[in-house]
Design a protein around this motif. Structure first.
Motif, PDB file in Angstrom:
ATOM      1  N   ALA A 129       0.845  -1.323  -0.030  1.00 36.31           N
ATOM      2  CA  ALA A 129       0.058  -0.054   0.068  1.00 36.31           C
ATOM      3  C   ALA A 129       0.606   1.379  -0.126  1.00 36.31           C
ATOM      4  CB  ALA A 129      -0.523   0.667   1.201  1.00 36.31           C
ATOM      5  N   SER A 130       2.041   1.492   0.695  1.00 35.06           N
ATOM      6  CA  SER A 130       2.996   2.648   1.081  1.00 35.06           C
ATOM      7  C   SER A 130       3.215   2.867   0.043  1.00 35.06           C
ATOM      8  CB  SER A 130       3.669   2.163   1.670  1.00 35.06           C
ATOM      9  OG  SER A 130       4.656   1.295   1.390  1.00 35.06           O
ATOM     10  N   HIS A 131       3.817   1.640  -1.237  1.00 33.19           N
ATOM     11  CA  HIS A 131       4.316   1.730  -2.608  1.00 33.19           C
ATOM     12  C   HIS A 131       3.508   2.790  -3.574  1.00 33.19           C
ATOM     13  CE1 HIS A 131       6.881   1.145  -6.228  1.00 33.19           C
ATOM     14  NE2 HIS A 131       6.071   0.285  -6.749  1.00 33.19           N
ATOM     15  N   LEU A 132       2.274   2.127  -3.456  1.00 29.26           N
ATOM     16  CA  LEU A 132       1.261   2.439  -4.332  1.00 29.26           C
ATOM     17  C   LEU A 132       1.178   3.700  -4.268  1.00 29.26           C
ATOM     18  CD1 LEU A 132      -1.246   0.006  -4.277  1.00 29.26           C
ATOM     19  CD2 LEU A 132      -0.213   0.557  -5.987  1.00 29.26           C
ATOM     20  N   LEU A 133       1.380   4.562  -2.924  1.00 35.29           N
ATOM     21  CA  LEU A 133       0.375   5.738  -2.794  1.00 35.29           C
ATOM     22  C   LEU A 133       1.240   6.722  -2.820  1.00 35.29           C
ATOM     23  CD1 LEU A 133      -0.997   5.186   0.704  1.00 35.29           C
ATOM     24  CD2 LEU A 133      -2.689   6.308  -1.001  1.00 35.29           C
ATOM     25  N   LEU A 134       2.756   6.184  -3.003  1.00 35.84           N
ATOM     26  CA  LEU A 134       4.221   7.222  -3.253  1.00 35.84           C
ATOM     27  C   LEU A 134       4.459   7.175  -4.929  1.00 35.84           C
ATOM     28  CD1 LEU A 134       5.854   5.480   0.193  1.00 35.84           C
ATOM     29  CD2 LEU A 134       5.652   7.920  -0.547  1.00 35.84           C
ATOM     30  N   THR A 135       4.350   6.000  -4.863  1.00 37.02           N
ATOM     31  CA  THR A 135       4.767   6.130  -6.460  1.00 37.02           C
ATOM     32  C   THR A 135       3.867   6.013  -7.676  1.00 37.02           C
ATOM     33  OG1 THR A 135       4.126   3.832  -6.750  1.00 37.02           O
ATOM     34  CG2 THR A 135       5.792   4.502  -6.807  1.00 37.02           C
ATOM     35  N   ASN A 136       2.525   6.651  -7.175  1.00 35.94           N
ATOM     36  CA  ASN A 136       1.101   6.585  -8.085  1.00 35.94           C
ATOM     37  C   ASN A 136       0.522   8.521  -7.770  1.00 35.94           C
ATOM     38  OD1 ASN A 136       0.684   4.721  -9.872  1.00 35.94           O
ATOM     39  ND2 ASN A 136       1.430   3.435  -7.960  1.00 35.94           N
ATOM     40  N   THR A 137       0.897   8.618  -6.640  1.00 32.09           N
ATOM     41  CA  THR A 137       0.385  10.406  -6.021  1.00 32.09           C
ATOM     42  C   THR A 137       1.422  11.402  -5.547  1.00 32.09           C
ATOM     43  OG1 THR A 137      -0.078  10.089  -3.345  1.00 32.09           O
ATOM     44  CG2 THR A 137      -1.758   8.524  -4.466  1.00 32.09           C
ATOM     45  N   VAL A 138       1.061  12.038  -5.383  1.00 32.10           N
ATOM     46  CA  VAL A 138       1.926  13.193  -4.948  1.00 32.10           C
ATOM     47  C   VAL A 138       2.512  13.344  -3.224  1.00 32.10           C
ATOM     48  CG1 VAL A 138       1.110  14.774  -6.489  1.00 32.10           C
ATOM     49  CG2 VAL A 138       0.031  14.795  -3.860  1.00 32.10           C
ATOM     50  N   THR A 139       2.115  11.845  -3.307  1.00 29.51           N
ATOM     51  CA  THR A 139       3.395  11.394  -1.070  1.00 29.51           C
ATOM     52  C   THR A 139       3.967  11.430  -1.175  1.00 29.51           C
ATOM     53  OG1 THR A 139       0.817  10.571  -0.972  1.00 29.51           O
ATOM     54  CG2 THR A 139       2.437  10.141   0.538  1.00 29.51           C
ATOM     55  N   ARG A 140       5.020  11.895  -0.405  1.00 33.23           N
ATOM     56  CA  ARG A 140       6.438  11.983  -0.679  1.00 33.23           C
ATOM     57  C   ARG A 140       6.709  11.367   0.463  1.00 33.23           C
ATOM     58  NH1 ARG A 140       5.522  11.398  -4.776  1.00 33.23           N
ATOM     59  NH2 ARG A 140       6.380  13.140  -6.596  1.00 33.23           N
ATOM     60  N   SER A 141       5.669  11.743   1.937  1.00 37.09           N
ATOM     61  CA  SER A 141       6.185  11.063   3.242  1.00 37.09           C
ATOM     62  C   SER A 141       5.076  10.644   3.540  1.00 37.09           C
ATOM     63  CB  SER A 141       6.032  12.660   3.786  1.00 37.09           C
ATOM     64  OG  SER A 141       7.757  13.112   3.284  1.00 37.09           O
ATOM     65  N   LEU A 142       4.678   8.752   4.397  1.00 37.39           N
ATOM     66  CA  LEU A 142       3.990   8.774   4.995  1.00 37.39           C
ATOM     67  C   LEU A 142       3.854   7.858   6.306  1.00 37.39           C
ATOM     68  CD1 LEU A 142       1.428   6.974   4.195  1.00 37.39           C
ATOM     69  CD2 LEU A 142       2.455   5.279   3.228  1.00 37.39           C
ATOM     70  N   ILE A 143       2.759   8.035   7.126  1.00 38.43           N
ATOM     71  CA  ILE A 143       3.127   7.288   8.591  1.00 38.43           C
ATOM     72  C   ILE A 143       2.047   6.735   8.955  1.00 38.43           C
ATOM     73  CG2 ILE A 143       3.395   7.939  10.954  1.00 38.43           C
ATOM     74  CD1 ILE A 143       5.379  10.351  10.070  1.00 38.43           C
ATOM     75  N   ILE A 144       1.813   5.468   9.190  1.00 37.21           N
ATOM     76  CA  ILE A 144       0.892   4.539  10.342  1.00 37.21           C
ATOM     77  C   ILE A 144       1.028   5.121  11.903  1.00 37.21           C
ATOM     78  CG2 ILE A 144      -0.821   2.993  10.139  1.00 37.21           C
ATOM     79  CD1 ILE A 144      -0.060   2.460   6.771  1.00 37.21           C
ATOM     80  N   TRP A 145      -0.235   5.229  12.527  1.00 36.13           N
ATOM     81  CA  TRP A 145       0.316   5.082  13.491  1.00 36.13           C
ATOM     82  C   TRP A 145      -0.957   4.634  14.225  1.00 36.13           C
ATOM     83  CZ3 TRP A 145      -2.946   6.800  17.416  1.00 36.13           C
ATOM     84  CH2 TRP A 145      -3.021   6.967  18.572  1.00 36.13           C
ATOM     85  N   TYR A 146      -1.150   3.337  15.152  1.00 33.74           N
ATOM     86  CA  TYR A 146      -1.871   2.729  15.008  1.00 33.74           C
ATOM     87  C   TYR A 146      -2.189   1.815  16.613  1.00 33.74           C
ATOM     88  CZ  TYR A 146      -5.586  -0.788  13.968  1.00 33.74           C
ATOM     89  OH  TYR A 146      -6.718  -1.330  13.997  1.00 33.74           O
ATOM     90  N   ASP A 147      -3.156   2.233  17.399  1.00 30.67           N
ATOM     91  CA  ASP A 147      -2.871   1.355  18.583  1.00 30.67           C
ATOM     92  C   ASP A 147      -2.023   2.130  19.739  1.00 30.67           C
ATOM     93  OD1 ASP A 147      -4.983  -0.380  18.405  1.00 30.67           O
ATOM     94  OD2 ASP A 147      -4.321  -2.086  18.163  1.00 30.67           O
ATOM     95  N   GLY A 148      -1.854   3.517  18.804  1.00 33.37           N
ATOM     96  CA  GLY A 148      -0.558   3.921  20.274  1.00 33.37           C
ATOM     97  C   GLY A 148       1.124   4.305  19.888  1.00 33.37           C
ATOM     98  N   GLN A 149       1.280   3.742  18.460  1.00 35.87           N
ATOM     99  CA  GLN A 149       2.531   3.808  18.243  1.00 35.87           C
ATOM    100  C   GLN A 149       3.056   3.613  16.376  1.00 35.87           C
ATOM    101  OE1 GLN A 149       3.939  -0.425  19.103  1.00 35.87           O
ATOM    102  NE2 GLN A 149       1.674  -0.894  18.776  1.00 35.87           N
ATOM    103  N   VAL A 150       3.471   3.848  16.678  1.00 33.70           N
ATOM    104  CA  VAL A 150       3.744   4.850  14.528  1.00 33.70           C
ATOM    105  C   VAL A 150       4.198   2.780  14.371  1.00 33.70           C
ATOM    106  CG1 VAL A 150       5.624   4.835  12.793  1.00 33.70           C
ATOM    107  CG2 VAL A 150       4.918   6.043  15.016  1.00 33.70           C
ATOM    108  N   ILE A 151       3.770   2.356  12.977  1.00 32.11           N
ATOM    109  CA  ILE A 151       3.449   1.134  12.998  1.00 32.11           C
ATOM    110  C   ILE A 151       4.592   0.637  11.545  1.00 32.11           C
ATOM    111  CG2 ILE A 151       1.917  -0.458  13.962  1.00 32.11           C
ATOM    112  CD1 ILE A 151       0.352  -0.357  11.230  1.00 32.11           C
ATOM    113  N   LEU A 152       4.543   2.307  10.915  1.00 32.28           N
ATOM    114  CA  LEU A 152       5.020   2.097   9.340  1.00 32.28           C
ATOM    115  C   LEU A 152       6.023   3.541   8.857  1.00 32.28           C
ATOM    116  CD1 LEU A 152       4.669   0.854   5.877  1.00 32.28           C
ATOM    117  CD2 LEU A 152       4.605   3.634   6.251  1.00 32.28           C
TER     118      LEU A 152
END
Length: 217
Positions: free
Chosen positions: A96-119
């Motif tokens: 999912a992160s690869h798709l977002l970084l290569t097919n949108t204008v996204t250059r930085s991506l962070i996923i926070w889940y259950d109180g912690q950074v998982i990606l």
């Protein structure tokens, strides 16, 4: 040449060509001692063509949107996944992160889940800890995405110190009521409505996957 520069050249091209045709017609009229009827008709057609080109160029200047100026984000390229995640979850997050970084204008991506950074992936600062601020908390509470189209205009941008300091646009997309996906762009007003819908669909898929596993430290 940058894409924005190419668009500027294309917008100006009809004006330049129209002006050149008009100038050549004027010079031709001045240096020609006598004009035949056929030449006069040709000049009229040339003037009309020149005027149409110039008018088209002026309309393009007004109608065609200018692409927002992008910046080079301050940070280092990185890719971090929470080690204790199941392999299936790691694979889906990486996909999912690869798709977002290569097919949108996204250059930085962070996923926070259950109180912690998982990606964390893309251009990232040294700061890795995520403390949900008012904007992220509102996304979690209301279960509705927030798009900061031009970060410079928002006083609340200081809560995103885990993104590059010169980030230009931010989307906070909820992952159910347990997490949030934070996407950063290097240009303001660069996410389209279609892209926002696509991000929402990917977030729903990730939320479904993550809700089925126990995310532990």
């Amino acid at each position: 040449m940058a894409k924005s520069d190419q668009n500027s050249v294309l917008r100006a091209l009809p004006i330049v060509v129209g002006g050149l045709i008009g100038t050549l017609l004027l010079v031709n009229r001045l240096i020609t001692p006598g004009l035949t009827d056929a030449q006069a008709r040709s000049d009229v057609l040339g003037v009309i063509a020149s005027a149409v080109l110039i008018l088209t160029g002026l309309l393009w200047q007004q109608i065609q949107p200018r692409l927002p100026e992008s910046v080079e984000l301050i940070g280092e390229e990185g890719f971090d996944l929470l080690p204790t995640l199941p392999e299936a979850a790691k694979t889906e997050l990486a996909w999912a992160s690869h798709l977002l970084l290569t097919n949108t204008v996204t250059r930085s991506l962070i996923i926070w889940y259950d109180g912690q950074v998982i990606l964390r992936r893309g251009i990232l600062p040294a700061q890795s800890d995520v403390v949900p601020g008012a904007i992220v908390q509102r996304v979690l509470d209301k279960q509705k995405a927030v798009y900061l189209v031009d970060v410079k205009a928002y006083p609340g941008r200081i809560e995103f110190n885990y993104l590059p300091e010169n980030i230009q646009g931010i989307i906070c997309q909820p992952l159910g009521n347990r997490g949030v996906m934070i996407l950063g762009a290097n240009a303001p007003r660069s996410y389209t409505r279609q892209t926002e819908k696509w991000i929402e669909a990917i977030a729903d898929k990730l939320a479904h996957t993550l809700s089925a596993i126990a995310v532990s430290c």
